[in-house]
Design an enzyme around this catalytic site. Structure first.
Site, mmCIF file in Angstrom:
data_model
loop_
_atom_site.group_PDB
_atom_site.id
_atom_site.type_symbol
_atom_site.label_atom_id
_atom_site.label_comp_id
_atom_site.label_asym_id
_atom_site.label_seq_id
_atom_site.Cartn_x
_atom_site.Cartn_y
_atom_site.Cartn_z
ATOM 1 N N GLY A 199 48.240 5.004 -55.242
ATOM 2 C CA GLY A 199 49.017 5.339 -54.050
ATOM 3 C C GLY A 199 50.396 4.702 -54.113
ATOM 4 O O GLY A 199 51.281 5.152 -54.840
ATOM 5 N N GLY A 200 50.572 3.608 -53.380
ATOM 6 C CA GLY A 200 51.872 2.944 -53.246
ATOM 7 C C GLY A 200 52.622 2.741 -54.552
ATOM 8 O O GLY A 200 53.832 3.020 -54.629
ATOM 9 N N ASN A 206 49.042 9.677 -56.037
ATOM 10 C CA ASN A 206 48.951 10.245 -54.696
ATOM 11 C C ASN A 206 50.122 9.697 -53.886
ATOM 12 O O ASN A 206 50.094 8.558 -53.445
ATOM 13 C CB ASN A 206 47.613 9.861 -54.053
ATOM 14 C CG ASN A 206 47.496 10.366 -52.625
ATOM 15 O OD1 ASN A 206 48.355 11.118 -52.150
ATOM 16 N ND2 ASN A 206 46.442 9.953 -51.937
ATOM 17 N N TRP A 207 51.123 10.532 -53.718
ATOM 18 C CA TRP A 207 52.337 10.068 -53.015
ATOM 19 C C TRP A 207 52.146 10.009 -51.504
ATOM 20 O O TRP A 207 53.013 9.527 -50.788
ATOM 21 C CB TRP A 207 53.511 11.002 -53.329
ATOM 22 C CG TRP A 207 54.012 10.886 -54.741
ATOM 23 C CD1 TRP A 207 53.531 10.078 -55.734
ATOM 24 C CD2 TRP A 207 55.110 11.603 -55.318
ATOM 25 N NE1 TRP A 207 54.251 10.249 -56.883
ATOM 26 C CE2 TRP A 207 55.231 11.187 -56.652
ATOM 27 C CE3 TRP A 207 55.986 12.565 -54.832
ATOM 28 C CZ2 TRP A 207 56.200 11.694 -57.516
ATOM 29 C CZ3 TRP A 207 56.957 13.082 -55.680
ATOM 30 C CH2 TRP A 207 57.061 12.642 -57.009
ATOM 31 N N LYS A 208 51.043 10.568 -51.023
ATOM 32 C CA LYS A 208 50.767 10.612 -49.579
ATOM 33 C C LYS A 208 51.958 11.242 -48.845
ATOM 34 O O LYS A 208 52.633 12.107 -49.408
ATOM 35 C CB LYS A 208 50.423 9.216 -49.062
ATOM 36 C CG LYS A 208 49.304 8.572 -49.910
ATOM 37 C CD LYS A 208 48.713 7.340 -49.328
ATOM 38 C CE LYS A 208 47.627 6.803 -50.253
ATOM 39 N NZ LYS A 208 46.935 5.650 -49.734
ATOM 40 N N GLU A 250 42.007 8.832 -45.743
ATOM 41 C CA GLU A 250 42.999 8.984 -44.666
ATOM 42 C C GLU A 250 42.800 10.319 -43.940
ATOM 43 O O GLU A 250 43.018 10.409 -42.739
ATOM 44 C CB GLU A 250 44.420 8.848 -45.244
ATOM 45 C CG GLU A 250 44.710 7.398 -45.598
ATOM 46 C CD GLU A 250 45.677 7.198 -46.760
ATOM 47 O OE1 GLU A 250 46.354 8.153 -47.158
ATOM 48 O OE2 GLU A 250 45.727 6.061 -47.278
ATOM 49 N N GLU A 286 37.264 5.218 -53.892
ATOM 50 C CA GLU A 286 38.330 4.462 -53.239
ATOM 51 C C GLU A 286 37.751 3.697 -52.051
ATOM 52 O O GLU A 286 37.633 4.254 -50.943
ATOM 53 C CB GLU A 286 39.420 5.411 -52.736
ATOM 54 C CG GLU A 286 40.095 6.190 -53.842
ATOM 55 C CD GLU A 286 41.498 6.640 -53.445
ATOM 56 O OE1 GLU A 286 42.421 6.331 -54.203
ATOM 57 O OE2 GLU A 286 41.668 7.260 -52.383
ATOM 58 N N GLY A 307 45.849 0.376 -49.871
ATOM 59 C CA GLY A 307 47.088 -0.067 -49.236
ATOM 60 C C GLY A 307 47.050 -1.488 -48.707
ATOM 61 O O GLY A 307 47.914 -1.884 -47.934
ATOM 62 N N SER A 354 44.929 -0.153 -54.229
ATOM 63 C CA SER A 354 45.801 -1.258 -54.633
ATOM 64 C C SER A 354 45.897 -1.449 -56.151
ATOM 65 O O SER A 354 45.964 -2.584 -56.639
ATOM 66 C CB SER A 354 45.362 -2.562 -53.947
ATOM 67 O OG SER A 354 45.483 -2.435 -52.544
ATOM 68 N N HIS A 409 40.055 12.647 -48.940
ATOM 69 C CA HIS A 409 40.672 11.315 -48.965
ATOM 70 C C HIS A 409 40.329 10.583 -47.661
ATOM 71 O O HIS A 409 40.261 11.204 -46.597
ATOM 72 C CB HIS A 409 42.190 11.439 -49.141
ATOM 73 C CG HIS A 409 42.832 10.116 -49.452
ATOM 74 N ND1 HIS A 409 43.082 9.173 -48.483
ATOM 75 C CD2 HIS A 409 43.222 9.567 -50.631
ATOM 76 C CE1 HIS A 409 43.619 8.100 -49.057
ATOM 77 N NE2 HIS A 409 43.722 8.320 -50.360
HETATM 78 P P1 13P Z 1 47.132 2.407 -52.726
HETATM 79 O O1 13P Z 1 47.273 2.451 -54.225
HETATM 80 O O2 13P Z 1 48.439 2.397 -52.015
HETATM 81 O O3 13P Z 1 46.208 1.309 -52.308
HETATM 82 O O4 13P Z 1 46.439 3.787 -52.286
HETATM 83 C C1 13P Z 1 45.297 4.213 -52.930
HETATM 84 C C2 13P Z 1 45.006 5.596 -52.519
HETATM 85 O O5 13P Z 1 44.654 5.860 -51.381
HETATM 86 C C3 13P Z 1 45.170 6.663 -53.511
HETATM 87 O O6 13P Z 1 44.631 7.869 -53.070
#
Ligand code: 13P
Length: 252
Positions: free
Chosen positions: A231-232, A9-11, A96, A164, A170, A210, A94
């Protein structure tokens, strides 16, 4: 046997050239990994470029969101009809989106129904906040998110659920593998009640929050965790390849 999944997930990261570059750096190596299903979820504007770039590979794509309506006067929105052919999956609910864009379970439910109607496979994200965890409400919250998010949706083995926990996203504070497995087992049992045991045994349920190359084995070595939503760490080619490689090798 459930095929393990790694989803990136590149957001809201990467311009089109950056997205192109990131996928170009990874695609040959990712395509050699035969034991895992790989899904890249870039921003909408890069979906078509990346789909093209991934032609001839087994790597799939996903959108990070969509609107539930097919078309119409919804300025700024992207419909499932538009996504058809550009991606196999769509991330929905998600945290977010729930937090910054006030998406509630009813909205998520409409989006899941709509995605399925257009043959897009939903990746439904659920998770509890730190306060909810500390007040022992995790199971209650997850149950509610599943009950409402999947309201009037029939058994479907194509659904992926991503657990999640908000406090792990994050923050660098990943969940403990044992605990994540217990929670994911709870989700699987809940799905057996909501749908049935055969479907729930076949569903892929992922952990996200994470995830990095130094903790991936802690998650994928657990019996109920079928992969990860990253994510990151999915924005760095070397790190993402390392994570994917470890999952691929673990299964052999
Ligand atoms: P991180 O891996 O950056 O913690 O993000 C997780 C995430 O929200 C994937 O959808």
């Amino acid at each position: 046997m459930r095929t393990p999944v790694i989803a990136a997930n590149w957001k809201m990261n990467t311009t089109i050239p950056e997205a192109n570059n990131l996928v170009s750096q990874m695609k040959y190596k990712l395509n050699l990994m035969e034991n895992i299903e790989i899904i890249i979820c870039p921003p909408f504007i890069s979906l078509s470029v990346i789909k093209e770039l991934l032609k001839g590979t087994s790597i799939e794509t996903g959108a990070q969101n969509m609107y539930s309506e097919k078309e119409g006067a919804y300025t700024g929105e992207i419909s499932p009809q538009m996504l058809r052919g550009l991606c196999e999956y769509v991330i929905l609910g998600h945290s977010e989106r729930r937090f910054y864009f006030s998406e509630n379970d009813d909205i998520v439910n409409k989006k899941i129904k709509s995605a399925l109607m257009y043959d897009l496979k939903p990746i439904l994200c659920i998770g509890e906040s730190l306060i909810e965890k500390e007040s022992n409400k995790t199971e209650e919250i997850l149950s509610e998110q599943l009950d409402k998010g999947l309201h009037e949706i029939a058994n479907n083995k194509d659904l992926i659920i991503a657990y999640e926990p908000l406090w792990a996203i994050g923050t660098g504070m990943a969940a403990n593998g044992e605990e994540a497995n217990i929670t994911i087992k709870f989700i699987r049992d809940k799905m057996a009640q909501l749908w049935n045991k055969t479907t729930s045994d076949a569903l892929r349920i992922l952990y996200g929050g994470s995830v990095k190359s130094n903790n991936i084995i802690e998650f994928v070595s657990k019996p109920d965790i079928d992969g990860v939503l990253v994510g990151g760490a999915s924005l760095k080619a070397k790190e993402f390849l390392n994570i994917a490689n470890q999952i691929d090798n673990y299964q052999q």
